[in-house]
Design an enzyme around this catalytic site. Sequence first.
Site, short mmCIF file in Angstrom:
data_model
loop_
_atom_site.label_atom_id
_atom_site.label_comp_id
_atom_site.label_asym_id
_atom_site.label_seq_id
_atom_site.Cartn_x
_atom_site.Cartn_y
_atom_site.Cartn_z
CE LYS A 86 -56.42 37.13 94.68
NZ LYS A 86 -55.30 37.81 93.95
O1 G3P Z 1 -52.49 39.16 94.76
C1 G3P Z 1 -51.43 39.28 95.65
C2 G3P Z 1 -50.09 39.27 95.02
O2 G3P Z 1 -50.27 39.45 93.65
C3 G3P Z 1 -49.20 40.32 95.57
O3 G3P Z 1 -48.02 40.30 94.86
O4 G3P Z 1 -45.90 41.21 94.01
O5 G3P Z 1 -47.75 42.77 94.65
O6 G3P Z 1 -46.50 41.55 96.40
P1 G3P Z 1 -46.99 41.53 94.99
#
Ligand code: G3P
Length: 228
Positions: A86
Amino acid sequence: MKILIDDANIEAIKKLYPVFPIDGVTTNPSILAKSGRQPYDVLREIRAFIGADAELHVQVVGRTADAMLEDVERIHSELGANTYTKIPVNTAGLEAIKRLRKAQPSAHITATAIYTPMQAFLAAKAGADYTAPYINRIDNLGADGTQTAKIIQDMFTQNGLPCQILAASFKNSQQVQELAQYGIGAATIAPAVIEGLVKNASVAAAIDDFTHDFEALCGAGVTMKNAK
Ligand code: G3P
């Protein structure tokens, strides 16, 4: 739509994997930090559990294109072929994606930290296999996360870009359902939100009623296996 687990907690992964139709696991630096373990210790354990064929997405941490590509090299050497690196889409990330695609045509690349359609468009043109829009984080900015993912999907179709969407950052079932309905390629979802996809008091009550009615007829503990 593929479904991946967005977590590095091995116990949570082991609990969900046998139950849900899961295609892999994604992590990011914050998720790895939350595990409290050294990154490659936990990532190797996840890879061993999900198997060589499942997708594992691991994010670079380096801040320049050169440093990102060094991270990519180590990630691939540690975690095997079906590992997607990523890469966050700023200018350094775009350069890293472009250079990686040119140097390794078969590399698996996920462009991440996508908040706008243009980031996704540029990453796809540079050679990313997936772009990861952050649905809930976009909502939190006062924009529309699921609509952003749909615009990206339409841009890829209109421009003939062979890039999939790996939607990330979900907070509820509705966001997931909307993207499944639109045919988005993949969604990576935290364990609690995955469990919430089928957690429904009406379903539980219906199943309890079926059991109660059947046992009233056949006796407690009797199922179709041992009914007369
Ligand atoms: O990798 C990106 C994703 O995991 C972000 O999720 O829940 O931290 O907004 P969040």
